[in-house]
Design an enzyme around this catalytic site. Structure first.
Site, short mmCIF file in Angstrom:
data_model
loop_
_atom_site.label_atom_id
_atom_site.label_comp_id
_atom_site.label_asym_id
_atom_site.label_seq_id
_atom_site.Cartn_x
_atom_site.Cartn_y
_atom_site.Cartn_z
N GLU A 19 23.21 34.38 36.19
CA GLU A 19 23.98 33.75 35.11
C GLU A 19 24.09 32.27 35.43
OE1 GLU A 19 28.05 35.29 33.73
OE2 GLU A 19 28.55 33.38 34.64
N ALA A 145 36.23 42.59 22.07
CA ALA A 145 34.77 42.59 22.18
C ALA A 145 34.17 43.79 21.45
CB ALA A 145 34.36 42.59 23.65
N TYR A 180 34.91 45.69 34.43
CA TYR A 180 35.74 45.14 35.51
C TYR A 180 36.06 46.20 36.55
CZ TYR A 180 36.19 41.62 31.91
OH TYR A 180 35.89 40.67 30.96
N GLN A 211 32.14 42.20 36.39
CA GLN A 211 32.79 41.04 36.99
C GLN A 211 32.38 41.00 38.46
OE1 GLN A 211 33.78 38.15 37.12
NE2 GLN A 211 35.60 38.32 35.81
P1 FAD Z 1 37.57 43.11 25.79
O1 FAD Z 1 36.57 44.15 26.11
O2 FAD Z 1 37.91 42.89 24.35
O3 FAD Z 1 38.90 43.47 26.60
C1 FAD Z 1 39.96 42.52 26.71
C2 FAD Z 1 41.25 43.25 27.09
O4 FAD Z 1 41.70 44.01 25.96
C3 FAD Z 1 41.10 44.27 28.22
O5 FAD Z 1 42.29 44.26 28.95
C4 FAD Z 1 40.92 45.61 27.50
O6 FAD Z 1 41.37 46.69 28.28
C5 FAD Z 1 41.80 45.39 26.27
N1 FAD Z 1 41.33 46.10 25.05
C6 FAD Z 1 40.06 46.21 24.62
N2 FAD Z 1 40.02 46.86 23.43
C7 FAD Z 1 41.31 47.12 23.10
C8 FAD Z 1 41.95 47.75 21.99
N3 FAD Z 1 41.24 48.24 20.98
N4 FAD Z 1 43.31 47.85 21.99
C9 FAD Z 1 44.06 47.34 23.01
N5 FAD Z 1 43.49 46.74 24.10
C10 FAD Z 1 42.15 46.64 24.14
N6 FAD Z 1 34.23 34.27 28.96
C11 FAD Z 1 33.80 33.22 28.22
O7 FAD Z 1 34.60 32.56 27.56
N7 FAD Z 1 32.46 32.88 28.20
C12 FAD Z 1 31.53 33.56 28.90
O8 FAD Z 1 30.34 33.21 28.86
C13 FAD Z 1 31.95 34.68 29.69
N8 FAD Z 1 31.06 35.42 30.38
C14 FAD Z 1 31.48 36.54 31.08
C15 FAD Z 1 30.54 37.35 31.72
C16 FAD Z 1 30.93 38.47 32.42
C17 FAD Z 1 29.90 39.36 33.09
C18 FAD Z 1 32.33 38.80 32.51
C19 FAD Z 1 32.78 40.00 33.30
C20 FAD Z 1 33.26 38.00 31.86
C21 FAD Z 1 32.87 36.87 31.14
N9 FAD Z 1 33.78 36.06 30.45
C22 FAD Z 1 33.35 35.00 29.70
C23 FAD Z 1 35.23 36.32 30.56
C24 FAD Z 1 35.74 37.24 29.44
O9 FAD Z 1 35.63 36.61 28.20
C25 FAD Z 1 37.21 37.54 29.76
O10 FAD Z 1 37.31 38.35 30.91
C26 FAD Z 1 38.05 38.10 28.61
O11 FAD Z 1 39.42 38.00 29.02
C27 FAD Z 1 37.79 39.54 28.27
O12 FAD Z 1 36.58 39.71 27.67
P2 FAD Z 1 36.00 41.18 27.36
O13 FAD Z 1 34.77 40.99 26.59
O14 FAD Z 1 35.97 41.99 28.58
O15 FAD Z 1 37.19 41.70 26.38
#
Ligand code: FAD
Length: 318
Positions: A19, A145, A180, A211
């Site tokens: 990355e 997401a 995670y 992560q």
């Molecule tokens: P989600 O999957 O939406 O989850 C977020 C939180 O909401 C979690 O606690 C989950 O348990 C909870 N949740 C999910 N769905 C629901 C629901 N329906 N109801 C209630 N709770 C729910 N960030 C950037 O800005 N740019 C990047 O390029 C970037 N790259 C990354 C690459 C990797 C490999 C990783 C691991 C993280 C990256 N991040 C990046 C960080 C990421 O955007 C953050 O960790 C963010 O806080 C969560 O993103 P997610 O897609 O996991 O969210």
């Protein structure tokens, strides 16, 4: 060009991937290429490029009042992906996030990617903007997401936002999502987090990238728990080589991960930056060798803009 999941399917051994971050505004892409060039000898099958949201900064006006300005410190994700593909013929994976985009803007971004021949995306929610306590969804944007995954998956079936389109062309995105091993910081517990990870897969995601973690046991347990919850897609481990002593505190603070005692002790004993780097490299090699011995599909290295350590690690593994 190929999908991440096809690379994994066709692999005879653990793949190498990484990355990278877009350069800061004003920096040339040349610097990025100079960092990337040495790693090409290890034939990465795909390169992820992060996406960075706008930030708000305050500028003092001549009248003493503060003016709020929105700036992007690292723009260019999509063009960097296209430039890397063009220069090295390597697949790229742009990160796309929910925050800052309406669903329409997301659709336009996906159309751009499709036209550029970019068939892979990592679908993320993104974090809150600096100054905001918690993530606030953009009006007419996505909250999680999993919703973004649904939109991309619908486009793969030829379903765009407008119902009036005549025979819209289906896109062909391979969709990655984040996982995670030490749980997402907002989730009340790992089980709840896994329920939502499963939701992302059910909505159409094809693989998971984790992560960073520094204790392989956490990854192996995470994979076991995913499998018992019915998450059966590839789970790619994310590896971050430590490069500075301050990361002992910064990485747990920013990424909500634990550092093993042995690693902290070894870093504490270091007297120079070079010694710290050497410990980081040794630790990452140890992690990688164990992961490879367990036949993980791919090692995904977090470069954070620097490639020297990754080069030394990869030269011991590939
Ligand atoms: P989600 O999957 O939406 O989850 C977020 C939180 O909401 C979690 O606690 C989950 O348990 C909870 N949740 C999910 N769905 C629901 C629901 N329906 N109801 C209630 N709770 C729910 N960030 C950037 O800005 N740019 C990047 O390029 C970037 N790259 C990354 C690459 C990797 C490999 C990783 C691991 C993280 C990256 N991040 C990046 C960080 C990421 O955007 C953050 O960790 C963010 O806080 C969560 O993103 P997610 O897609 O996991 O969210």
């Amino acid at each position: 060009m190929a999908k991440v999941t096809d690379h994994i399917k066709n692999a005879k051994s653990t793949l190498f991937s990484m990355e990278i971050l877009p350069p800061s505004t004003g920096e040339s892409i040349q610097k990025l290429f100079e960092n990337l060039e040495p790693l090409m000898e290890f034939k990465p099958k795909f390169i992820d490029v992060t996406y960075h949201r706008e930030e708000y900064v305050f500028k003092k006006m001549p009248n003493g009042l503060l003016e709020q300005k929105s700036i992007k410190k690292r723009p260019g994700t999509v063009s960097i992906c296209a430039a890397i593909m063009h220069k090295y013929h390597v697949d790229t994976v742009p990160h796309i996030i929910c925050g800052g985009f309406t669903k329409e803007e997301t659709e336009y971004a996906l159309i751009d990617l499709n036209f550029l021949g970019i068939d892979n995306v990592l679908a993320l929610r993104g974090d809150s903007i600096k100054g905001q306590k918690a993530f606030e969804p953009t009006p007419r944007g996505h909250t999680f997401a999993s919703d973004l995954v649904s939109q991309i998956h619908s486009m793969n079936k030829g379903i765009y936002l407008s119902e009036e389109l005549q025979n819209p062309t289906p896109t062909t995105f391979c969709i990655g999502v984040a996982g995670y091993p030490e749980k997402h910081f907002e989730a009340p517990n790992l089980k709840t987090d896994l329920k939502f990870l499963k939701q992302k897969i059910e909505n159409g995601a094809d693989y998971v990238v984790t992560q960073m973690f520094f204790d392989n046991k956490k990854y192996f347990e995470f994979v076991d728990k995913c499998r018992s919850e019915g998450i059966n897609v590839p789970i790619i481990p994310g590896i971050k080589p430590i490069t500075t002593k301050s990361q002992i505190y910064n990485l747990p603070r920013n990424f909500y991960i634990d550092m093993p005692e042995d690693l902290i002790d070894a870093l504490d004993r270091c007297r120079s930056d070079n010694e710290v780097k050497a410990v980081g490299i040794e630790w990452a090699i140890m992690q990688s060798k164990e992961l490879m011995a367990k036949n993980v599909p791919c090692l995904h290295f977090y470069s954070m803009g620097k490639s020297t350590s990754i080069h030394q690690i990869a030269s011991k593994l590939y």
